[in-house]
Design a protein around this motif. Sequence first.
Motif, PDB file in Angstrom:
ATOM      1  N   TYR A  27       0.831  -1.218   0.000  1.00  0.00           N
ATOM      2  CA  TYR A  27       0.000   0.000   0.000  1.00  0.00           C
ATOM      3  C   TYR A  27       0.859   1.258   0.000  1.00  0.00           C
ATOM      4  N   GLU A  42       1.489  -0.371  -6.136  1.00  0.00           N
ATOM      5  CA  GLU A  42       0.372   0.575  -6.166  1.00  0.00           C
ATOM      6  C   GLU A  42       0.382   1.401  -7.447  1.00  0.00           C
ATOM      7  N   LEU A  95      -1.105  -0.708 -10.215  1.00  0.00           N
ATOM      8  CA  LEU A  95      -2.563  -0.759 -10.055  1.00  0.00           C
ATOM      9  C   LEU A  95      -3.215   0.509 -10.588  1.00  0.00           C
ATOM     10  N   ARG A  96      -2.654   1.665 -10.240  1.00  0.00           N
ATOM     11  CA  ARG A  96      -3.240   2.929 -10.691  1.00  0.00           C
ATOM     12  C   ARG A  96      -3.091   3.108 -12.203  1.00  0.00           C
TER      13      ARG A  96
END
Lengths: 611, 611
Positions: free
Chosen positions: A419, A426, A429-430
């Motif tokens: 996270y 992360e 993912l974005r």
Amino acid sequence: MKYLDDIRDVRFNLLEWLDLDAVLKSEAYQEVDRDQLGMVLDEALKVAKGSVAACNETGDRVGAQWENGKVRLPDGFAGAFQDLASGGWISATMNPEFGGMGLPESVGTGISEFLMGANTALGLKLLLTRGAAHLIETFGSDELKAVYCEKMYTGEWTGTMCLTEAGAGSDLGALTTKAVKQADGTYLISGEKIFITSGDHELTPNIIHAVLARTPDAPAGPKGLSLFVVPKVRVNADGSLGAPNDVACAGIEHKLGIHGSPTCSLVFGTNDGSQGFLLGQEGQGLAHMFQMMNAARYEVGVQGLGNASAAHQAALAYAKERLQGRAPSAGKGAGQSLIIEHPDVRRMLLMQSAYVQAMRALVTYTAWCMDMAHVSTGEERDRWQGLVELFTPVSKAWCSDWGFRVTEWALQTFGGYGYTMEYPAEQYLRDCKIASIYEGTNGIQALDLVGRKFRMQDGRPVKALMGLVGATVKSLAADPVLGPSARQLGDAAKALGAVLQEIPARENAALLLGLNAVPLLDMVGHVVAGHLLLQQAALAQGKLAALLQERSVDAGNPAAVRALLAESREAAFYQNKVQTAIHFAHRGLPLVAAQAVALQAGETAPMEAMF
Amino acid sequence: MKYLDDIRDVRFNLLEWLDLDAVLKSEAYQEVDRDQLGMVLDEALKVAKGSVAACNETGDRVGAQWENGKVRLPDGFAGAFQDLASGGWISATMNPEFGGMGLPESVGTGISEFLMGANTALGLKLLLTRGAAHLIETFGSDELKAVYCEKMYTGEWTGTMCLTEAGAGSDLGALTTKAVKQADGTYLISGEKIFITSGDHELTPNIIHAVLARTPDAPAGPKGLSLFVVPKVRVNADGSLGAPNDVACAGIEHKLGIHGSPTCSLVFGTNDGSQGFLLGQEGQGLAHMFQMMNAARYEVGVQGLGNASAAHQAALAYAKERLQGRAPSAGKGAGQSLIIEHPDVRRMLLMQSAYVQAMRALVTYTAWCMDMAHVSTGEERDRWQGLVELFTPVSKAWCSDWGFRVTEWALQTFGGYGYTMEYPAEQYLRDCKIASIYEGTNGIQALDLVGRKFRMQDGRPVKALMGLVGATVKSLAADPVLGPSARQLGDAAKALGAVLQEIPARENAALLLGLNAVPLLDMVGHVVAGHLLLQQAALAQGKLAALLQERSVDAGNPAAVRALLAESREAAFYQNKVQTAIHFAHRGLPLVAAQAVALQAGETAPMEAMF
């Protein structure tokens, strides 16, 4: 940020699995040397892992900036783009006549995966540049081709696609940008476009926009659209740059991800007018633009794969170095185990592998079908082209949705660190999330599949697909290792086949298909992927058996096999190909029958609900 | 950023569906006035929509900042926290003796949903503060209770839980922070904790840390841990603040989301030592801490619900105002339709509704079981408590995983705008992701469910659950509207039941359960949720029928029913409760049998793979 690749599986797809000789024997590829393709991949990976990956994190943290009407790209982008341009990577698959490398699409897929995985924000520039140039090559006059194509394929200038307007996103028929024909045959373009990827920047002295606009007397709706080339800077007859062409960037979006890719609002023709050149015929703009849109859709699927594979490899590397807890396989008095020893972590990792390999098989096979269509004629060409058109929306939507899911699982593998911005999960993912939205939302892809692709050529492509799947099921039914997985594929194909046959005959067929377009696309994606992975597993099984024999290892002796797997990377690779297929067959394929339930039941609750 | 609630469904859960009287009739709640509970919810929603929601976007954009060793919270957080404190919202369910409101947990769930949905970063402070205070109330001496509890419940001071260290995340047994007993009975605490939510800030003059640490002669592993209260600032005998207690914040994490919540690295006892006070018994630290961890786990489930519901409501509002394309239901010559008219958008929205309502039913029912346990004794208490313990990991993991999925679907509903920071969907998605990780990753939750909760009380809780589900299936089997959905529930329960019965008898049961813990939790979550949603649908169906009768509308006349649904918000609400249950039954519940496939087949590919 380090880019971790999976070139071994890319090589397997291209050089071991697909029949590349069937493509390369064609005159169209006589310049391509099969023996050098491995080196081409190595070189592409080198640049991906080098300057391209090096600016991926900065690209995210700093992002593209809009200041005083100008867009500034993050540090490192200019140098990396130069490396890509000089290496020919922008146009690896494009026409050598205009500076391309002329490689097959299937090889281009491997290259794109590396570049998209290493730096999506930068990789997008490539696909848009070659896509816009290819429109000019296909639909432009000789003069236009001479002026633009080579400069774009070699990265001297970049390109964009300008479709979306504030009131017209999925609904392109509502576009209002105007194009007024001038006495000299050019057009004056005026209007505002939004969400234009790399619509402005100072990376190259010119940017070439492919713009959909409407002539004054054109009919309303999609049939009134025409396609234009609109340069940022006008080009003189001798090819040198002239005056600015009245294209202004009014701002950029602040987004969840791909921060290094400026998403621009462009205003055309506020002052003296933006000069545009018609591509193809008036009124055929959308039809022409579909060439670029289809290529872009396919490449968005490759983006999903690229993000997913990079995220998975990062998670895998982390799982091999992070100690936590004691795994059941460790002895009682043992200390902390590597998290990769924990069964639940192994499950997460193999699930990631399974979907990544499924996506890679799907997009590479689709590209290979493009190549086969390219080297074929007549009915054979139609057959390959039918599969390409069937697979295009599936590649785009299935790989972007499951690609996102893989980045989510990868992030989870890191635990709390996943996270944080200390680790790359992360950002993957974005960056990946946009893929389900742009180039036509996944809902639009699904409607294309269900409304158009299922019915094209009297339904032959989808029937051909089901035939191929059926053959795989049959050929592996008696296989002692893969038989149970083949039965899962059979069950999935049966559920999909039943729905494809029954639903169109129902009274409310149109509603049921529209309502279930997204689940239907997901079902098709799983069936195709399962079929391809099982084909790959059968091949890998044979290669593993050959390796065992070569090393004189008794296949019936688990300890000896285990020892070879632990020692030989090649043996482990083939072993994993088999295991990922089994895992996908038992964990992914059952989702097909699950999604058939609502269709079979004719469930239409969303239409009954009062929101 | 506006917070859009779904208070109507919260009221349905609390005031129409659950038997709250069974709780309130107890002496423990004699001060609670049932008729005022609706007003309590209204008031909580008012503060959520007011100052709490008002700083949610700033909280994200600016984030908590760490400067010169101090943590600065975003603008607006101090005022909002003050509103929450003065309204009593930090401790709505806590002991009135120490300043709490003494409301049932089931009511507290509705309040938490609003606050977490309106501003997760701020909401987290509340759950940690009341959780830490409750540890003191339960395990502390009378002196400790007198010093700390009321000040924390009323928000004069805040609280944290300090578990994680760099080498000890999921593996708490590896904690190394030291606690050395002093002559005066206090302990000197020294060590470094990471990932401490709200570990430092200047919102309140003191912060009370609940710290797990190890005494010098304690055994290795989890049994050597003890629990301590360690204030940031020492407290004098008269309750006034004394000297700093040598607790330093060494930095905060940069994260994907919940930017307004500082995730701190805390260093205890670098200089003169951090004074700590033992809670409960030495060596019982982890067991004591589980009180707070279980409460926090449950509230993380509520966070998933809160993020998901807020994201869904935002998507719903957008779909009702965004024009795009022409829906099939619109006439030929019609202009653009609202996107909510498109079947695929309706499917996305009802899927969101279905999972949001499923999560709300699950967490509210779980809280009601807590209440029932609280007002019961003996075997009845054990029965309710068994369900609470069974549902705690399911609420945490299922609601965080599916909550994230809902935020993803909500983002998709916005199309390209969903990817921009102009709209709230992307923040909900980022904020929600942490929920699957902290307070024990979802993998840890699943192992708790499978390893502990399935087997506790000789398996009675899980058997009780299956009995409840079976009763729902039976009672609705003949229902003309809900019968098919009840059959789906029956199929799902059968698939789950078969796995629960067969797998433990297999030779490799331990491996199969460990490997499939996460899928098993997801199966349980779906079955429980399907059961609860069908119960709610049956109730709603009756209420809709009563409304029809009251308005003299012929239930057999579709046009008349449609007219009432269009006009009456109440009728439409009940109609939707029925439709969401049908949708969930046909689209969610089939995932149970799908996930049973790998278990039944005994698929262990992750253990065979060589990563």
